[in-house]
Motif scaffolding. Structure first.
Motif, PDB file in Angstrom:
ATOM      1  N   THR A 137       8.120   6.530  -0.499  1.00 49.79           N
ATOM      2  CA  THR A 137       9.403   5.943  -0.890  1.00 49.79           C
ATOM      3  C   THR A 137      10.292   5.640   0.306  1.00 49.79           C
ATOM      4  OG1 THR A 137       9.259   7.198  -2.956  1.00 49.79           O
ATOM      5  CG2 THR A 137      11.403   6.256  -2.388  1.00 49.79           C
ATOM      6  N   ASP A 138      10.392   6.562   1.251  1.00 53.36           N
ATOM      7  CA  ASP A 138      11.258   6.354   2.413  1.00 53.36           C
ATOM      8  C   ASP A 138      10.787   5.156   3.248  1.00 53.36           C
ATOM      9  OD1 ASP A 138      12.861   8.460   1.699  1.00 53.36           O
ATOM     10  OD2 ASP A 138      11.775   9.923   2.936  1.00 53.36           O
ATOM     11  N   PHE A 139       9.486   5.031   3.427  1.00 53.91           N
ATOM     12  CA  PHE A 139       8.935   3.913   4.203  1.00 53.91           C
ATOM     13  C   PHE A 139       9.277   2.585   3.535  1.00 53.91           C
ATOM     14  CE2 PHE A 139       5.569   0.892   5.208  1.00 53.91           C
ATOM     15  CZ  PHE A 139       5.498   0.984   6.588  1.00 53.91           C
ATOM     16  N   VAL A 140       9.111   2.534   2.210  1.00 61.90           N
ATOM     17  CA  VAL A 140       9.404   1.299   1.475  1.00 61.90           C
ATOM     18  C   VAL A 140      10.898   1.001   1.524  1.00 61.90           C
ATOM     19  CG1 VAL A 140       9.276   0.159  -0.771  1.00 61.90           C
ATOM     20  CG2 VAL A 140       7.413   1.653  -0.040  1.00 61.90           C
ATOM     21  N   ASP A 193       0.844  -1.211   0.000  1.00 61.23           N
ATOM     22  CA  ASP A 193       0.000   0.000   0.000  1.00 61.23           C
ATOM     23  C   ASP A 193       0.873   1.254   0.000  1.00 61.23           C
ATOM     24  OD1 ASP A 193      -2.201  -1.655   0.108  1.00 61.23           O
ATOM     25  OD2 ASP A 193      -2.400  -1.533   2.291  1.00 61.23           O
ATOM     26  N   ALA A 194       1.956   1.201   0.758  1.00 60.87           N
ATOM     27  CA  ALA A 194       2.863   2.348   0.804  1.00 60.87           C
ATOM     28  C   ALA A 194       3.531   2.568  -0.551  1.00 60.87           C
ATOM     29  CB  ALA A 194       3.925   2.136   1.885  1.00 60.87           C
ATOM     30  N   THR A 195       3.835   1.478  -1.237  1.00 58.37           N
ATOM     31  CA  THR A 195       4.421   1.589  -2.576  1.00 58.37           C
ATOM     32  C   THR A 195       3.451   2.273  -3.530  1.00 58.37           C
ATOM     33  OG1 THR A 195       5.673  -0.449  -2.198  1.00 58.37           O
ATOM     34  CG2 THR A 195       5.443   0.289  -4.477  1.00 58.37           C
ATOM     35  N   ALA A 196       2.187   1.884  -3.464  1.00 58.16           N
ATOM     36  CA  ALA A 196       1.172   2.492  -4.320  1.00 58.16           C
ATOM     37  C   ALA A 196       0.992   3.969  -3.993  1.00 58.16           C
ATOM     38  CB  ALA A 196      -0.153   1.746  -4.172  1.00 58.16           C
TER      39      ALA A 196
END
Length: 570
Positions: free
Chosen positions: A158-161, A151-154
């Motif tokens: 970017t930093d979280f991924v 979900d974060a990628t979508a």
């Protein structure tokens, strides 16, 4: 697929051609075909084995087990390559029998009760259960594939991924447990160019295949993501990669706006036609293709491709699609019988169908619809949509009508499949490995420089040869080994219809439950088969066999008493 108790009687005629209609019913006598009972039951139960293997094979499926092996891909491909064609051939055999026994009106009435009614009930019960289980199975059962990272990628976080990848919370080449899409593909689809660049810099596989065998470049072209396409091409994206439909990224330049917008909205993405046109045009320039053709394709047409996807590919029937196909084929059979009554015909030579010579015309005939099917690996494609894909229906129609003709040939000597002890080993240990290698390159033994058209048609020919050798060999083997009446096989035959209809939600649940257990895959695989089969057999005995559901599926049953030795059938 025939599943009914009263279909397990073979109606023998005195070489009466099918074209003569039903006026000679008085000449028909009854003799039970226990071998076809057993073959039908085993073929149905192989469906449970096939679906159980999917989680352990390196191919797209709802659940991906932590322990996968190419062995399960080989097992799946071998079963898939012949099982459903065998179903339809047997169904054609029994359809001709019922026509002889009851006439066209009686046949249609029986098929409505045994095929259409289960399909309708299944669409209201089993199919919704499939959707619910698939949603549940998309949730992680352990820490290896947390969906919040997808979900974060979508969302372009970017930093979280990046932190999740650097801390080994998730593999950079992980796939979404439900959609089967890679992180790189998801970032590309949603236009998160910064995330795409980060993933490539971190070493993401630029040519990693998704559930549909497409790559991130396929998606970049489809969605008109020009900036992502530049980075993917710079990282070495293969512009010749093919998805399950045989399309390269370049082919996606000409997908109309209606289709693109329909699919985008399924994933909550809103497209602007002008932006899509501009993006596709830029990508066409990068790929050295006709820029105006890409732009014209976006702006033209009302979205016929979307309608095709809605009616032919949206999974309305799930694994119950074969029942819908049988309905279509019974309609075709009814038309055939009406025409047959008006055409004088003296019958067909048995050797043309029951000897090895039949392969001379059966293999090329079967290759024709295969060549028009969507590419889905070894074996025929499936068609789960509201309407059958024409090439897939034509493919199974060949086997159905072969079964129709085979019944009327009255093969009492057992000419068909009499060399089964040679046919089966040749099919399994020579033809199948060669075909699997040609189609998917599983074993890596064929030269890569083989011309594509040659390789393609060799694949069609080998697949067609395999399915007919397996069908003929199976019929011959069961006729030779299981021709006697068996109460055990009779029970398995009756219960197998229910087991196949209801098994898939339970299989997926079991796969999801065990997918992260540190247990050898073979133990999990066998355990899934045994547990699901045992549960379904219990439900068959307690809730199906002697109820109205059992009557719909197999005809009326009555519990045996000590004074009743024979169970009546319909």
């Amino acid at each position: 697929m025939s599943t009914m108790t009263d279909e397990t009687i073979e109606m023998k005629s005195t070489n009466v051609p099918v074209a003569h209609g039903t006026e000679l019913l008085a000449e028909v006598t009854a003799q039970r075909r226990h071998d076809l009972d057993a073959l039908r039951a085993v073929a149905m139960l192989l469906g449970i084995v096939l679906h159980a293997a999917l989680a352990f094979a390196p191919i797209p499926w709802t659940v991906s087990d932590a322990s996968q092996s190419v062995v399960y891909l080989v097992l799946f491909s071998a079963i898939h390559g012949f099982r459903m064609p065998l179903f339809f051939l047997i169904s054609g055999f029994f359809t001709a029998m019922l026509w002889r026994k009851r006439g066209l009106g009686g046949l249609i009435q029986q098929r409505l009760k045994r095929i259409l009614v289960p399909l309708i009930i299944g669409c209201m019960t089993i199919v919704p259960a499939m959707w619910a289980v698939s949603i549940l199975a998309s949730q992680p059962s352990g820490p290896s594939k947390p969906t919040e990272i997808f979900d974060a990628t979508a969302a372009g976080k970017t930093d979280f991924v990046r932190q999740a990848i650097e801390s080994n919370t998730i593999s950079i080449d992980a796939k979404h447990p439900a959609s089967g899409s890679s992180l790189l593909t998801i970032a590309t689809f949603y236009g998160q160019t910064e995330t795409v660049e980060m993933l490539l810099n971190k070493g993401a596989d630029v040519n990693q295949k998704n559930a549909d065998a497409g790559t991130a470049l396929h998606v970049a072209v489809f969605m008109g993501r020009a900036e992502s396409a530049k980075r993917l091409l710079a990282a070495g994206a293969n512009r010749e990669a093919k998805d399950v439909n045989g399309n390269t990224p370049i082919d996606n330049l000409t997908v109309d706006f209606g289709t693109t917008d329909f699919i985008a909205k399924m994933y909550s993405v809103t497209l602007d036609k002008e932006e899509l046109t501009q993006g596709r045009t830029e990508i066409a320039k990068l790929l050295g293709e006709n820029e105006s053709a890409a732009g014209n394709a976006v702006t033209a047409g009302p979205g016929i491709g979307a309608l095709y996807g809605l009616f032919f590919q949206f999974p309305v029937f799930m694994h119950l699609w074969f029942l819908a196909f049988l309905c279509w084929l019974v309609i075709a059979f009814a038309a055939y019988t009406l025409m047959a009554r008006r055409i004088p015909f003296s019958g067909l030579p048995k050797w043309l169908f029951c000897s090895p010579i039949s392969l001379v015309w059966l293999v090329p005939l079967t290759m024709l619809p295969l060549s028009f099917m969507p590419a889905e690996g070894f074996g025929p494609a499936t068609s789960v949509g509201l309407l059958p894909i024409p090439s897939v229906l034509a493919f199974y129609g060949i086997f159905f009508f072969f079964g129709v003709i085979y019944w009327d040939l009255d093969d009492q000597p057992g000419m068909l499949g009499r060399w089964w002890y040679i046919t089966l080993p040749v099919a399994l240990f020579i033809v199948f490995p060669l075909g699997l290698e040609i189609v998917s390159g599983t074993f890596g033994i064929l030269p890569e420089e083989m011309a594509e058209p040659t390789k393609l048609w060799m694949g069609y020919g080998i697949q067609a040869l395999f399915v007919w050798l397996m069908i003929f060999g199976s019929i011959g083997a069961f006729r030779a080994l299981l021709w006697r009446e068996s109460k055990t096989m009779r029970y398995i035959s009756d219960s197998s219809y229910w087991l196949y209809l209801a098994h898939l939600p339970l299989v997926i649940l079991a796969q999801w439950f065990v997918k992260d257990l540190p247990v050898p895959s073979f133990i999990k695989f066998i355990g899934i088969i045994l547990v699901v089969s045992a549960v379904l057999l219990l439900t068959y005995d307690w809730f199906i066999r002697y109820t109205f559901i059992g009557t719909i599926l197999n005809g009326p049953k009555r519990r045996q008493s000590k004074s009743l030795a024979v169970e009546p059938t319909s």
